[in-house]
Design an enzyme around this catalytic site. Sequence first.
Site, PDB file in Angstrom:
ATOM      1  N   ARG A 112       0.825  -1.223   0.000  1.00 19.88           N
ATOM      2  CA  ARG A 112       0.000   0.000   0.000  1.00 19.88           C
ATOM      3  C   ARG A 112       0.857   1.270   0.000  1.00 19.88           C
ATOM      4  NH1 ARG A 112      -5.474  -0.289   1.680  1.00 19.88           N
ATOM      5  NH2 ARG A 112      -6.327  -2.224   0.921  1.00 19.88           N
ATOM      6  N   ARG A 154      -3.352   7.026   1.062  1.00 22.15           N
ATOM      7  CA  ARG A 154      -3.790   8.243   1.757  1.00 22.15           C
ATOM      8  C   ARG A 154      -2.820   8.830   2.767  1.00 22.15           C
ATOM      9  NH1 ARG A 154      -9.634   6.101   3.299  1.00 22.15           N
ATOM     10  NH2 ARG A 154      -8.305   4.261   3.450  1.00 22.15           N
ATOM     11  N   ARG A 186      -6.383  11.952  -6.003  1.00 24.32           N
ATOM     12  CA  ARG A 186      -7.682  11.290  -5.885  1.00 24.32           C
ATOM     13  C   ARG A 186      -8.812  12.301  -5.982  1.00 24.32           C
ATOM     14  NH1 ARG A 186     -10.397   8.151  -0.893  1.00 24.32           N
ATOM     15  NH2 ARG A 186     -10.263  10.278  -0.133  1.00 24.32           N
ATOM     16  N   ASP A 207      -6.973  -2.175  -7.411  1.00 32.57           N
ATOM     17  CA  ASP A 207      -7.496  -2.815  -6.211  1.00 32.57           C
ATOM     18  C   ASP A 207      -7.780  -4.276  -6.500  1.00 32.57           C
ATOM     19  OD1 ASP A 207      -8.404  -1.950  -3.390  1.00 32.57           O
ATOM     20  OD2 ASP A 207      -9.927  -3.371  -4.053  1.00 32.57           O
ATOM     21  N   TYR A 217     -15.372 -10.944   0.176  1.00 35.50           N
ATOM     22  CA  TYR A 217     -16.042  -9.664  -0.124  1.00 35.50           C
ATOM     23  C   TYR A 217     -17.322  -9.886  -0.934  1.00 35.50           C
ATOM     24  CZ  TYR A 217     -11.982  -7.244   1.700  1.00 35.50           C
ATOM     25  OH  TYR A 217     -11.002  -6.776   2.541  1.00 35.50           O
TER      26      TYR A 217
HETATM   27  O1  CP3 Z   1      -0.028  -1.290  -2.605  1.00 32.79           O
HETATM   28  C1  CP3 Z   1      -0.322  -0.363  -3.366  1.00 32.79           C
HETATM   29  O2  CP3 Z   1       0.120   0.791  -3.230  1.00 32.79           O
HETATM   30  C2  CP3 Z   1      -1.184  -0.658  -4.590  1.00 32.79           C
HETATM   31  C3  CP3 Z   1      -2.562  -0.452  -4.464  1.00 32.79           C
HETATM   32  C4  CP3 Z   1      -3.495  -1.365  -3.686  1.00 32.79           C
HETATM   33  C5  CP3 Z   1      -4.731  -0.885  -3.206  1.00 32.79           C
HETATM   34  N1  CP3 Z   1      -5.443  -1.953  -2.701  1.00 32.79           N
HETATM   35  C6  CP3 Z   1      -5.178   0.498  -3.293  1.00 32.79           C
HETATM   36  C7  CP3 Z   1      -6.272   0.956  -2.430  1.00 32.79           C
HETATM   37  C8  CP3 Z   1      -3.434  -2.737  -3.393  1.00 32.79           C
HETATM   38  C9  CP3 Z   1      -2.306  -3.721  -3.644  1.00 32.79           C
HETATM   39  C10 CP3 Z   1      -4.684  -3.082  -2.781  1.00 32.79           C
HETATM   40  C11 CP3 Z   1      -5.012  -4.453  -2.371  1.00 32.79           C
HETATM   41  C12 CP3 Z   1      -6.199  -4.691  -1.539  1.00 32.79           C
HETATM   42  N2  CP3 Z   1      -7.430  -4.076  -1.613  1.00 32.79           N
HETATM   43  C13 CP3 Z   1      -6.306  -5.725  -0.597  1.00 32.79           C
HETATM   44  C14 CP3 Z   1      -5.221  -6.733  -0.277  1.00 32.79           C
HETATM   45  C15 CP3 Z   1      -4.118  -6.166   0.507  1.00 32.79           C
HETATM   46  C16 CP3 Z   1      -4.472  -5.841   1.918  1.00 32.79           C
HETATM   47  O3  CP3 Z   1      -4.323  -4.656   2.271  1.00 32.79           O
HETATM   48  O4  CP3 Z   1      -4.832  -6.750   2.653  1.00 32.79           O
HETATM   49  C17 CP3 Z   1      -7.584  -5.659  -0.025  1.00 32.79           C
HETATM   50  C18 CP3 Z   1      -8.150  -6.566   1.065  1.00 32.79           C
HETATM   51  C19 CP3 Z   1      -8.298  -4.639  -0.698  1.00 32.79           C
HETATM   52  C20 CP3 Z   1      -9.729  -4.245  -0.529  1.00 32.79           C
HETATM   53  C21 CP3 Z   1      -9.845  -2.833  -0.184  1.00 32.79           C
HETATM   54  N3  CP3 Z   1      -9.675  -1.786  -1.065  1.00 32.79           N
HETATM   55  C22 CP3 Z   1     -10.126  -2.266   1.074  1.00 32.79           C
HETATM   56  C23 CP3 Z   1     -10.363  -3.077   2.340  1.00 32.79           C
HETATM   57  C24 CP3 Z   1     -10.119  -0.879   0.910  1.00 32.79           C
HETATM   58  C25 CP3 Z   1     -10.436   0.172   1.930  1.00 32.79           C
HETATM   59  C26 CP3 Z   1      -9.208   0.385   2.733  1.00 32.79           C
HETATM   60  C27 CP3 Z   1      -9.147   1.766   3.249  1.00 32.79           C
HETATM   61  O5  CP3 Z   1      -8.021   2.139   3.616  1.00 32.79           O
HETATM   62  O6  CP3 Z   1     -10.156   2.485   3.288  1.00 32.79           O
HETATM   63  C28 CP3 Z   1      -9.798  -0.597  -0.424  1.00 32.79           C
HETATM   64  C29 CP3 Z   1      -9.626   0.730  -1.034  1.00 32.79           C
HETATM   65  C30 CP3 Z   1      -8.250   1.097  -1.412  1.00 32.79           C
HETATM   66  N4  CP3 Z   1      -7.464   0.316  -2.202  1.00 32.79           N
HETATM   67  C31 CP3 Z   1      -7.555   2.299  -1.114  1.00 32.79           C
HETATM   68  C32 CP3 Z   1      -6.316   2.220  -1.759  1.00 32.79           C
HETATM   69  C33 CP3 Z   1      -5.243   3.263  -1.808  1.00 32.79           C
HETATM   70  C34 CP3 Z   1      -8.091   3.447  -0.294  1.00 32.79           C
HETATM   71  C35 CP3 Z   1      -9.039   4.191  -1.169  1.00 32.79           C
HETATM   72  C36 CP3 Z   1      -9.069   5.658  -0.901  1.00 32.79           C
HETATM   73  O7  CP3 Z   1      -9.879   6.063  -0.065  1.00 32.79           O
HETATM   74  O8  CP3 Z   1      -8.295   6.385  -1.529  1.00 32.79           O
END
Ligand code: CP3
Length: 354
Positions: A26, A30, A39, A76, A153
């Site tokens: 990640r 943010r 964003r 994602d 999910y």
């Molecule tokens: O690593 C990176 O920088 C690449 C981008 C990436 C994102 N999601 C961007 C994202 C990767 C590799 C993921 C994987 C992901 N997404 C997983 C597996 C890895 C882990 O963390 O366990 C999972 C379970 C998800 C599902 C998901 N997507 C969730 C639970 C959320 C909300 C999390 C949150 O912080 O609110 C997302 C959204 C998401 N995916 C964001 C980002 C940067 C936040 C969105 C935002 O508000 O900008």
Amino acid sequence: MQLKNDRYLRALLKQPVDVTPVWMMRQAGRYLPEYKATRAEAGDFMALCKNAELACEVTLQPLRRFDLDAAILFSDILTIPDAMGLGLYFETGEGPRFKRTVDSAAMVKQLPIPDPEQELQYVMNAVRTIRRELKGEVPLIGFSGSPWTLATYMVEGGGSKAFTKIKKMLFAEPTVLHALLDKLADSVIVYLNAQIKAGAQSVMVFDTWGGVLSPRDYRDFSLQYMHKIVDGLIREHDGHKVPVTLFTKNGGMWLEAIAATGCDGVGLDWTIDIDVARARIGDKVALQGNMDPSMLYAQPQRIESEVATILAKYGHGSGHVFNLGHGIHLDVPPKNAKVFVDAVHRLSGQYHTK
Ligand code: CP3
């Protein structure tokens, strides 16, 4: 194309490196003010993922700040269920949600396997754009969720704590869940292979929720399908090996089984010591991890001493990709991430001399 910095790929293939490579799960997100600005420009998170230029921009942002050894595609894991027609959306403060959930054999049957160059073409366009803009500096990592993690999910309708809906399906209607997982595995194979063809130089499978299963159920409902994925992936492209990393959060109990899938790298969270992991599977695979992401709240000296401890535990030789044990938290000061990344490079040279 010859990479300027290929430490990350070399470590996964256990080839000699000068210092230990490092990236952060990640790493685009943010905790970076420039991410929030981009964003906002895109409108929302999915619009950002679907705009190749902006997805490329946020992929590169952490690389401008930190001396990272790999870039990871900005996207994602939930793009696949979205492309299957479930209607992904993000409720502020609540994480991902789906408009439709999967709750029957009939529903599983009608789910399509998305065409990566149609419904998911925006992801491939992002990969192509990022590869072009990286200009061979560092490798690009592509990724997907594991079938089990995606299914949680899709069946729960969003994030979950107790996983009651999918566990009900697992225990009451296992054949329905197996049909869903098998379709997801097929979807992940074509999706990751398309990312590789579009330019991803390594791929990673995130099994964030495999660790909520019993050992038997982990093997049957999560690992079996990741194994199918590993078997189905393109392992060499353009004359280069394409290493694959499997990461099951909380999977420390099952390392031997994970390594036996034939993957190149195994991701570790912080609940297992990396010396123990190396003794168990280090002859077969490379290890990625495994600092507790909350350590980035600590003072610089404390972050550095933790990096030193983990490097010493891994010990001499290649085969270690330094990372956090899970994603970076959104309120971590970026300067602490810099302390972490720099410490890995500065303190690891001694483990790579002959
Ligand atoms: O690593 C990176 O920088 C690449 C981008 C990436 C994102 N999601 C961007 C994202 C990767 C590799 C993921 C994987 C992901 N997404 C997983 C597996 C890895 C882990 O963390 O366990 C999972 C379970 C998800 C599902 C998901 N997507 C969730 C639970 C959320 C909300 C999390 C949150 O912080 O609110 C997302 C959204 C998401 N995916 C964001 C980002 C940067 C936040 C969105 C935002 O508000 O900008």
